[in-house]
Design a protein around this motif. Structure first.
Motif: not given
Length: 180
Positions: A67-91
């Motif tokens: 669904t469009p909502e699921q596609l938005t969730a997938a893109k939102g996950s990729a966006a937030i993980m793009g940030m979190n993965n860098i920060y928490y990998r550093f940590q």
């Protein structure tokens, strides 16, 4: 361009990727996941892999199954993980333990926006993207949340298999494009 078109562009040395791509984008090839989950994980993984032609092809595939909502969730996950993965990998990798005691001070509201099955789907994408981005701390966290949410290890493994194939296809196609 479709997934089939991109698949046909894979060089002969990547024959295994051709076979694996077809397999992981199907329910028999991704045990434990339904087609919407497969589409979401593939889309998030394509975004994380950063190869525009593959992302576009996977987006078209995903639109047929989620669904469009699921596609938005997938893109939102990729966006937030793009940030979190860098920060928490550093940590995780830095040797000074004080960093673990300091609040991240990064907005992550999108994570709290999902409940029930939608949360599990979001977490599956987050795990896959974290695998592509190589953040062990995030992988552990999402794996734990998924298992606590009732998702079995076979479904979790399927999500990571999708991520691994999508990423490998992106790398090979990007190199083939660069070589001309």
């Amino acid at each position: 361009m479709s997934v089939a078109d991109l698949r046909s562009k894979l060089p002969e040395y990547a024959k295994d990727l051709k076979l694996n791509l077809d397999a992981v984008l199907s329910e028999p090839g991704a045990p434990g996941l339904n087609m919407a989950q497969i589409a979401m994980v593939a889309l998030g993984s394509a975004y994380a892999s950063r190869f525009k032609p593959l992302t576009e092809a996977i987006a078209a595939f995903a639109a047929e199954h989620a669904t469009p909502e699921q596609l938005t969730a997938a893109k939102g996950s990729a966006a937030i993980m793009g940030m979190n993965n860098i920060y928490y990998r550093f940590q995780h990798l830095v040797s000074h333990p004080e960093y673990e005691t300091i609040p991240a001070k990064l907005r992550m509201n999108v994570i709290a926006g999902y409940k029930g099955d939608a949360k599990n789907d979001f977490e599956l994408v987050s795990l896959a993207v974290s695998a592509v981005n190589g953040c062990g701390l995030c992988i552990d966290s999402h794996d734990r949340v998924l298992r606590e949410g009732g998702i079995g290890v076979q479904a979790i493994q399927s999500a990571v298999r999708i991520a691994s194939v999508i990423h490998a296809v992106a790398v090979v196609l990007e190199q083939a494009d660069a070589a001309g």
